[in-house]
Motif scaffolding. Structure first.
Motif, PDB file in Angstrom:
ATOM      1  N   TYR A 184       0.818  -1.206   0.000  1.00  0.00           N
ATOM      2  CA  TYR A 184       0.000   0.000   0.000  1.00  0.00           C
ATOM      3  C   TYR A 184       0.849   1.251   0.000  1.00  0.00           C
TER       4      TYR A 184
ATOM      5  N   THR B 210       3.623  -1.301   4.335  1.00  0.00           N
ATOM      6  CA  THR B 210       2.339  -1.961   4.578  1.00  0.00           C
ATOM      7  C   THR B 210       2.076  -2.834   3.359  1.00  0.00           C
TER       8      THR B 210
ATOM      9  N   SER C  61       5.883   3.936   5.211  1.00  0.00           N
ATOM     10  CA  SER C  61       5.754   4.771   6.406  1.00  0.00           C
ATOM     11  C   SER C  61       7.120   5.003   7.026  1.00  0.00           C
TER      12      SER C  61
ATOM     13  N   ASN D  79      -3.206  -7.046   6.249  1.00  0.00           N
ATOM     14  CA  ASN D  79      -2.014  -6.267   5.944  1.00  0.00           C
ATOM     15  C   ASN D  79      -0.876  -6.600   6.890  1.00  0.00           C
TER      16      ASN D  79
END
Lengths: 113, 112
Positions: free
Chosen positions: B30, B91, B33, B98
């Motif tokens: 996804y 992710t 981060s 996830n």
């Protein structure tokens, strides 16, 4: 206040004993994670869970077990089969979905003697 | 599986700019981060990139290029309190839910 709580902060156990680390969250998060961190190293994923009564092995699951009987709780058992259990253990939770921020507990430092 | 590579350590002086690079290998994720962790503490979320480009949050900015499998965290106007470890994390999309996977971390030391 909402948050994620790990207990205890420090834990000492004798070699060959199983030990269970607690992780509780009141954030209403679906996803929960357990990580192991060794000194000066990154976070390695042990187990993760997206829903109650279901969990998945991470990258270093051998010697560990978990349960997810309630949404709020995700305890980790370090079994006697884990060859080098002394480490810093971190629990995290997040909402479902793309890239949601993960919130971490303060960790449990486990020392096996 | 997934892998993320970061430099192990960076040293800079107060007021400087530091860029922490992160290269990764994965399929189906996804986004990327970034987290900060002070010694003995818990990681805290800094930023997230779902799309290519730059995201700015105060003194910190993060960048993602999916075509290059590369991202970076930019720390500007460094302060002593920025001395910490910084982790990039993926992710990853999995059928069972996830998976959040971290890199090895970059230790940033800020000197006066």
């Amino acid at each position: 206040d909402g948050g994620i709580t790990q207990s205890p902060k420090y834990l000492f156990r004798k070699e060959g004993q199983n030990v269970t680390l607690s992780c509780e969250q009141n954030l209403n998060h679906d996803a929960m994670y357990w990580y192991r961190q060794d000194p000066g190293q990154g976070l390695r994923l042990i187990y993760y869970s997206q829903i109650v009564n279901d969990f998945q092995k991470g990258d270093i699951a051998e010697g560990y077990s978990v349960s997810r009987e309630k949404k709020e709780s995700f305890p980790l058992t370090v079994t006697s089969a884990q060859k080098n259990p002394t480490a810093f253990y971190l629990c995290a939770s997040s909402l479902q979905g793309q890239g949601r921020e993960a919130f971490f507990g303060q960790g449990t430092r486990l020392t096996v003697v | 599986g997934q892998s993320l590579e970061q430099p192990s350590e960076v040293t800079a002086v107060e007021g400087a700019i530091v860029q922490i690079n992160c290269t990764y290998q994965t399929s189906g994720f996804y986004g990327l981060s970034w987290y900060q962790q002070h010694d003995g503490g818990a990681p805290t979320f800094l930023s997230y990139n779902a799309l290519d480009g730059l995201e700015e949050t105060g003194r910190f900015s993060s960048f993602l290029s999916r075509s290059d499998s590369y991202g970076y965290l930019l720390l500007q106007e460094l302060q002593m309190k920025d001395s910490a470890s910084y982790f990039c994390a993926l992710t990853v999309i999995k059928a069972a839910g996830n998976k959040l996977t971290f890199g090895g971390g970059t230790r940033v030391l800020v000197k006066p």
